[in-house]
Design a protein around this motif. Structure first.
Motif, PDB file in Angstrom:
ATOM      1  N   ALA A 115       0.952  -1.157  -0.002  1.00  0.00           N
ATOM      2  CA  ALA A 115       0.131  -0.016  -0.012  1.00  0.00           C
ATOM      3  C   ALA A 115       0.798   1.396  -0.075  1.00  0.00           C
ATOM      4  O   ALA A 115       0.706   2.336  -0.607  1.00  0.00           O
ATOM      5  N   VAL A 116       1.933   1.263   0.756  1.00  0.00           N
ATOM      6  CA  VAL A 116       2.963   2.287   0.676  1.00  0.00           C
ATOM      7  C   VAL A 116       3.207   2.650  -0.581  1.00  0.00           C
ATOM      8  O   VAL A 116       3.263   3.806  -0.819  1.00  0.00           O
ATOM      9  N   GLU A 130       2.209   1.904  -3.394  1.00  0.00           N
ATOM     10  CA  GLU A 130       0.922   2.458  -4.408  1.00  0.00           C
ATOM     11  C   GLU A 130       0.792   4.235  -3.933  1.00  0.00           C
ATOM     12  O   GLU A 130       0.465   4.721  -4.769  1.00  0.00           O
ATOM     13  N   VAL A 131       0.832   4.502  -2.504  1.00  0.00           N
ATOM     14  CA  VAL A 131       0.340   5.553  -2.220  1.00  0.00           C
ATOM     15  C   VAL A 131       1.513   6.558  -2.963  1.00  0.00           C
ATOM     16  O   VAL A 131       1.268   7.807  -3.434  1.00  0.00           O
ATOM     17  N   LEU A 154       0.655   6.831  -6.648  1.00  0.00           N
ATOM     18  CA  LEU A 154      -0.417   7.779  -7.084  1.00  0.00           C
ATOM     19  C   LEU A 154      -0.276   8.894  -6.632  1.00  0.00           C
ATOM     20  O   LEU A 154      -0.602   9.973  -7.166  1.00  0.00           O
ATOM     21  N   LEU A 155       0.508   9.283  -5.519  1.00  0.00           N
ATOM     22  CA  LEU A 155       0.719  10.732  -5.139  1.00  0.00           C
ATOM     23  C   LEU A 155       1.637  11.570  -6.345  1.00  0.00           C
ATOM     24  O   LEU A 155       1.351  12.614  -6.764  1.00  0.00           O
ATOM     25  N   ILE A 179       1.335  10.692  -9.437  1.00  0.00           N
ATOM     26  CA  ILE A 179       0.870  10.947 -10.412  1.00  0.00           C
ATOM     27  C   ILE A 179      -0.215  12.079 -10.383  1.00  0.00           C
ATOM     28  O   ILE A 179      -0.505  13.015 -11.303  1.00  0.00           O
ATOM     29  N   ALA A 180      -0.574  12.201  -9.059  1.00  0.00           N
ATOM     30  CA  ALA A 180      -1.770  13.002  -8.644  1.00  0.00           C
ATOM     31  C   ALA A 180      -1.112  14.566  -8.819  1.00  0.00           C
ATOM     32  O   ALA A 180      -1.686  15.551  -9.165  1.00  0.00           O
ATOM     33  N   ARG A 193       0.697  16.201 -10.669  1.00  0.00           N
ATOM     34  CA  ARG A 193       1.078  16.251 -12.152  1.00  0.00           C
ATOM     35  C   ARG A 193       1.648  17.539 -12.537  1.00  0.00           C
ATOM     36  O   ARG A 193       2.429  17.746 -13.532  1.00  0.00           O
ATOM     37  N   SER A 237      -9.362  13.970  -7.092  1.00  0.00           N
ATOM     38  CA  SER A 237      -9.059  13.459  -8.300  1.00  0.00           C
ATOM     39  C   SER A 237      -8.869  11.851  -8.132  1.00  0.00           C
ATOM     40  O   SER A 237      -8.836  11.539  -6.970  1.00  0.00           O
ATOM     41  N   GLU A 261      -6.702   9.736  -8.269  1.00  0.00           N
ATOM     42  CA  GLU A 261      -5.551   9.047  -7.703  1.00  0.00           C
ATOM     43  C   GLU A 261      -5.834   9.545  -6.185  1.00  0.00           C
ATOM     44  O   GLU A 261      -5.627   8.776  -5.398  1.00  0.00           O
ATOM     45  N   MET A 262      -5.978  10.815  -5.820  1.00  0.00           N
ATOM     46  CA  MET A 262      -6.163  11.140  -4.558  1.00  0.00           C
ATOM     47  C   MET A 262      -7.367  10.325  -3.905  1.00  0.00           C
ATOM     48  O   MET A 262      -7.115   9.918  -2.772  1.00  0.00           O
ATOM     49  N   TYR A 322      -7.740   7.007  -4.427  1.00  0.00           N
ATOM     50  CA  TYR A 322      -7.197   5.896  -3.954  1.00  0.00           C
ATOM     51  C   TYR A 322      -6.108   6.105  -2.694  1.00  0.00           C
ATOM     52  O   TYR A 322      -5.986   5.566  -1.830  1.00  0.00           O
ATOM     53  N   VAL A 323      -5.445   7.244  -2.929  1.00  0.00           N
ATOM     54  CA  VAL A 323      -4.584   7.901  -1.789  1.00  0.00           C
ATOM     55  C   VAL A 323      -4.997   7.630  -0.381  1.00  0.00           C
ATOM     56  O   VAL A 323      -4.396   6.952   0.430  1.00  0.00           O
ATOM     57  N   PHE A 340      -5.786   3.878   0.530  1.00  0.00           N
ATOM     58  CA  PHE A 340      -4.579   3.325   1.060  1.00  0.00           C
ATOM     59  C   PHE A 340      -3.975   3.980   2.095  1.00  0.00           C
ATOM     60  O   PHE A 340      -3.640   3.001   2.953  1.00  0.00           O
ATOM     61  N   ALA A 341      -4.138   5.042   2.470  1.00  0.00           N
ATOM     62  CA  ALA A 341      -3.743   5.555   3.807  1.00  0.00           C
ATOM     63  C   ALA A 341      -4.431   5.215   4.965  1.00  0.00           C
ATOM     64  O   ALA A 341      -3.950   5.000   5.891  1.00  0.00           O
ATOM     65  N   PHE A 369      -6.290   2.422   4.787  1.00  0.00           N
ATOM     66  CA  PHE A 369      -5.826   1.118   5.220  1.00  0.00           C
ATOM     67  C   PHE A 369      -4.519   0.898   6.001  1.00  0.00           C
ATOM     68  O   PHE A 369      -4.578   0.278   6.914  1.00  0.00           O
TER      69      PHE A 369
END
Lengths: 331, 288
Positions: A120-121, A123-124, A127-128, A130-131, A133, B260, B262-263, B265-266, B269-270, B272
């Motif tokens: 999960a870390v 992926e975070v 994704l951060l 990408i977010a 951008r 967004s 992505e956020m 999901y962030v 996940f956080a 989680f």
């Protein structure tokens, strides 16, 4: 001098001389592949520092991505030389790793749970990147701002691949050195005890949290360094190739393929996977996209089922067993 | 400030997505609870079954409901195949190796799908209406998927509580050793569990294929969130996984509209990661 040490010296001499061997136009390609093997072996070795003690992280992409992006962004936006930027990136990654590792250790997140939390870390972080951008370039990635000259020590950008060949060779050797130091230290015995049974380790006076945080910080620092080197060599960073579940699994697989309990296991695994994918790419070209990875994935599954200690690990184990057999036969 | 209508729409979409995610999470959780192995490649089986639906409908002209039933069969066969070929040889190995073996399978399936069908996004084209209730638009396809997912979960519950083999499955999940002593064959229980888990992946595939297009990286998009739901609910805890599915899908959906995708999901996940520290046994357990 033992035969093993002699072989190591000969190999080292060959590696040092390699860039000057005439290769009839193939030099750039061979150097490019070898540099990649050095960098990824180093990163795999950094992962195995944790993996061999049962701390199986599926989120090393987080450390890799943080390292690469921090150094790249500092150079692109503030013109900070990667010599300093790399240090900042490594320090930042270690700080981040400690923030994640402390509660993991405090709340005893182990085994499957540790793997999933680290996943999960990873992926975070991906994704951060990408977010955000606007300044990280999102999933399109980011190109390092080119230096004014072809060879810039300040920017660590060289058109000549030989510079990066030697740099990555040195970094790879550094990784092996750290591995050996740790292997011979008291920390290794302590970490092995912790990996077996935390409660038992604590009961004989081992400071579990301190050792776990220490090994995580070391592993994260080296991984981030690998990320900085990757960014400097490729002059391009991308969230999917440097962070997240994909790259994290790739690191783990290469190490498992080679063997995570031995010094050269990660290198053997990485060299094999890169050589295999290059070989298949040359054979099939772009006609069969995905074929190389398909064979690679199949091999992984077969290896984990039939050779769980990896190629190098199994070969070494076999050699040792034969030697003890011979010794007992002569005695 | 975001229009409350958008938020309401996002909340409803989250609820509908939660139904399908719960189906996936329950399938994965059933396998974990009984066999004690996390199938990292579980959602990649869904991806394969989605391709089956796509080809049956778009190439062979099957009606969607028949293709959906076929997908359930494909899923069950895949589940049995994974168990027989990969899981049973490594039942006794270290947990790390078990995790990595199914991870290797993930790599294999992803690349093999890329090799066979390229990275094109393919979708089953269905002309399903969009419902409008008080200014809120709800996709009919999602509504159907939600209802079927809920019905399937009720079916799973009845299977596990009312049939002999279902009772045996629950018994193995509770105590592996004792079950063998009672004379039940654990191998048969494992095989049935894998088939049922695979069939649920197949059904989820049918329900997802009317909402999303399929591509080789579909598993990578939905895989992590599925494991996290399972762990958040407590591995092996069915009710927990059900509740966690809706929490996660609402966060993703509302977070996606507010900031967004992505956020969204962030944040999920956080949450989680934090919940793992606070409630490692799952959201429904009390801390010891």
């Amino acid at each position: 001098m033992t035969p093993g040490r002699l072989a190591a010296l000969a190999l080292l001499a060959a590696l040092a001389a390699a860039p000057f061997v005439p290769m009839a136009g193939m030099r750039q390609y061979v150097l490019h592949v070898t540099i990649q093997i050095f960098i990824w072996s180093f990163i795999g070795g950094a992962w195995s520092l944790m993996g061999r003690f049962g701390l199986v992280s599926l989120g090393h992409g987080a450390f890799l991505g943080l390292g690469a992006y921090a150094a790249t962004l500092l150079w692109n936006f503030y013109g900070l030389t990667p010599w300093v930027g790399g240090l900042v990136a490594v320090a930042l990654t270690v700080g981040f790793a400690l923030v994640v590792a402390y509660p993991c250790s405090r709340f005893r997140i182990l085994g499957h749970y540790f793997a999933l939390v680290t996943l999960a870390v990873g992926e975070v972080v991906r994704l951060l990147i990408i977010a955000e951008r606007d300044w990280t370039g999102g999933s399109l990635g980011l190109t390092l701002r080119p230096a004014r000259t072809d060879a810039s020590l300040l920017a660590i950008q060289y058109a000549d691949k030989r510079v990066f060949y030697y740099a990555s060779l040195v970094v790879w050797l550094l990784g092996l050195w750290v591995w050996t130091l740790l292997d011979r230290s008291m920390a290794r015995a302590a970490m092995e005890a912790i990996g077996e049974d935390e409660t038992a380790a604590a009961s004989v006076g081992i400071h579990v949290t301190r050792f776990k945080l220490g090994i995580t910080a070391l592993s994260a620092a080296l991984t981030a360094l690998g990320g900085v080197l990757y960014a400097q060599y490729f002059t391009y960073v991308n969230p999917d190739t440097l962070a997240g579940i994909g790259v994290s699994l790739r690191i783990v697989f290469a190490v498992v393929l080679g063997g995570m309990y031995s010094l050269l296991g990660p290198t053997v695994g990485t060299a094999l996977t890169i050589a295999l994918s290059e070989y298949l790419r040359v054979i099939f070209g772009v006609k069969f996209i995905g074929m190389a990875e398909t064979i690679y994935g199949l091999l992984l599954v077969l290896f984990i089922i039939f050779l769980p200690s990896g190629i190098y690990g199994s070969a070494r184990g076999l050699l040792r067993r034969r030697r003890t057999l011979e010794a007992s036969a002569t005695a | 400030m975001i229009d409350p209508i958008f938020l309401a729409e996002a909340a409803i979409n989250g609820l509908l997505l939660g139904g399908v995610l719960a189906l996936l999470a329950l399938g994965l959780n059933l396998i974990f609870g009984v066999i004690d192995i996390v199938w990292i490649a579980y959602v990649d089986l869904v991806m394969l079954a989605m391709y089956a639906v796509y080809f049956l409908v778009m190439v062979y002209g099957w009606p969607i409901w028949l293709a959906g039933l076929a997908a359930i069969g494909v899923g069950a066969l895949l589940g049995i195949g994974v168990h027989v070929l990969i899981i049973s040889p490594i039942l006794g190995s270290a947990p790390v190796n078990q995790l990595l073996a199914t991870g290797g399978l993930l790599f294999f399936l992803q690349s093999f799908a890329t090799f066979l069908w390229t990275t094109d996004h393919r979708s089953v084209r269905l002309a399903l209406p969009v419902l409008e209730v008080a200014g809120i638009f709800v996709s009919f396809a999602r509504l159907i998927a939600f209802v079927i997912a809920i019905l399937a979960m009720i079916g799973l519950y009845l299977f596990l509580t009312r049939t002999y083999i279902g009772t045996a499955i629950r018994a193995v999940a509770q105590d592996r050793e004792a079950m063998a002593l009672m004379g039940a064959d654990p191998r048969r229980v494992y095989l049935v569990t894998s088939a049922v888990g695979g069939a649920m992946a197949g059904l989820a595939a049918a329900l997802l294929s009317i909402q999303y297009s399929v591509h080789p990286y579909f598993g990578a998009a939905f895989g992590p969130i599925t494991f996290m739901i399972c762990v958040l609910g407590g591995l092996g805890n069915m009710v927990g996984a059900f509740v966690a599915s809706f929490i996660m899908s609402e966060i993703i959906s509302i977070g996606g509209v507010t900031w967004s995708t992505e956020m969204g999901y962030v944040i999920a996940f956080a949450l989680f990661i934090v919940m793992m520290f606070v409630r490692p046994g799952g959201i429904l357990t009390k801390r010891e």
